[in-house]
Design a protein around this motif. Sequence first.
Motif, PDB file in Angstrom:
ATOM      1  N   ASP A 170      97.065   5.149  -6.222  1.00  0.00           N
ATOM      2  CA  ASP A 170      97.401   4.657  -5.236  1.00  0.00           C
ATOM      3  C   ASP A 170      98.698   4.264  -4.644  1.00  0.00           C
ATOM      4  N   ARG A 171      99.480   5.454  -5.713  1.00  0.00           N
ATOM      5  CA  ARG A 171     101.569   4.714  -4.667  1.00  0.00           C
ATOM      6  C   ARG A 171     101.178   5.639  -4.251  1.00  0.00           C
ATOM      7  N   GLY A 172     102.402   5.792  -3.264  1.00  0.00           N
ATOM      8  CA  GLY A 172     102.724   6.712  -2.346  1.00  0.00           C
ATOM      9  C   GLY A 172     103.900   7.497  -2.970  1.00  0.00           C
ATOM     10  N   THR A 173     104.082   8.247  -2.262  1.00  0.00           N
ATOM     11  CA  THR A 173     105.214   9.264  -2.445  1.00  0.00           C
ATOM     12  C   THR A 173     106.618   8.569  -2.570  1.00  0.00           C
ATOM     13  N   ASP A 174     107.827   8.601  -3.626  1.00  0.00           N
ATOM     14  CA  ASP A 174     108.770   8.253  -4.161  1.00  0.00           C
ATOM     15  C   ASP A 174     109.603   9.004  -2.847  1.00  0.00           C
ATOM     16  N   PRO A 175     109.727   8.054  -2.546  1.00  0.00           N
ATOM     17  CA  PRO A 175     110.565   8.182  -1.198  1.00  0.00           C
ATOM     18  C   PRO A 175     112.883   8.727  -1.016  1.00  0.00           C
ATOM     19  N   ASP A 176     112.840   8.205  -2.602  1.00  0.00           N
ATOM     20  CA  ASP A 176     114.025   8.360  -2.903  1.00  0.00           C
ATOM     21  C   ASP A 176     114.913   9.715  -2.544  1.00  0.00           C
ATOM     22  N   PRO A 177     115.342  10.105  -1.350  1.00  0.00           N
ATOM     23  CA  PRO A 177     116.030  10.838  -0.969  1.00  0.00           C
ATOM     24  C   PRO A 177     116.913  11.535  -1.991  1.00  0.00           C
ATOM     25  N   ARG A 178     118.248  11.220  -2.782  1.00  0.00           N
ATOM     26  CA  ARG A 178     118.537  12.284  -4.087  1.00  0.00           C
ATOM     27  C   ARG A 178     117.770  13.262  -4.275  1.00  0.00           C
ATOM     28  N   LEU A 179     116.581  12.702  -4.246  1.00  0.00           N
ATOM     29  CA  LEU A 179     115.469  14.072  -5.164  1.00  0.00           C
ATOM     30  C   LEU A 179     114.763  14.731  -4.230  1.00  0.00           C
TER      31      LEU A 179
END
Length: 285
Positions: A170-179
């Motif tokens: 129940d966590r969302g997608t990691d938004p880190d744009p670097r990855l």
Amino acid sequence: MDAQLNDVPSHPWLGAPIDARPLFAPEQATLMTTLRGLVPADWAKEALPGWTVRDLAAHVLGDFYGRLARDRDGHQEGPTFAPGETLEAFIHRINQEWVDAQRRVSPVSLTDTLDLIGGQVVRFFEATDPDAPSLGVSWAGVDPAPMWLDSARDFTEFWTHRQQIRHAIDRGTDPDPRLLSVVLDTFMRALPHTLREVAAPVGTQVRVRIDGPAGGRWTATAIGDVWSLAEPDTERPAALIGLDSETAWRLCTRGIQPDTALARARIDGDRELAEAACQIVSIVY
């Protein structure tokens, strides 16, 4: 399964090379933080149909071992194709066999082993020659593939599996744009192969635009009997598909189906070309 790794042919239609090598270390570190933060009940949650979080983590370990054995150590033994077995069926079978065998391994031991072997995988990829010939990437229609595409493909797989674990708890997608930006860029290299059977006049362009800080735009151009990502953009492509990043990565990994992506997309121009582009898939499926 292994391609004949001689001189890798030039594939300019794939677009500019991607250098995912610096991203394996942060991706591995983030995976370990995620796994070490799980509570016991999390490991039994469903991450994929038929696979728990623990199963998916075991699958990632199998990918780690396979890459090191094959490409670092030159180890030639392992599963072989059954008579008449397709690539897709072979991969699904050996993945399931590995996961089944790992079910006796505890989450603690599994995490510790992923930490140890994952560090070796990071060092392996950091030392690769991006222009060297490597394994084929079937969803891009390239065999053998340049290492830059093969390694970027593995990076997207590790990233995707981490998102599937996050979603399971129940966590969302990691938004880190670097990855995420590199993941999306790699996934879009499937676009020419996706359109390979679409006949269109030379110069016809289909553009996918992904919004957000990790997004970008990718334009496939019909150049004879192939489509290419290497041609310059025109102002008005024949079809323009606008997607948000969540829809894009989940479409490419079949977390959602093309009809769902089309319902969310903003489409300008030729609807049939847009529908063809939204058949894109960037995994062995």
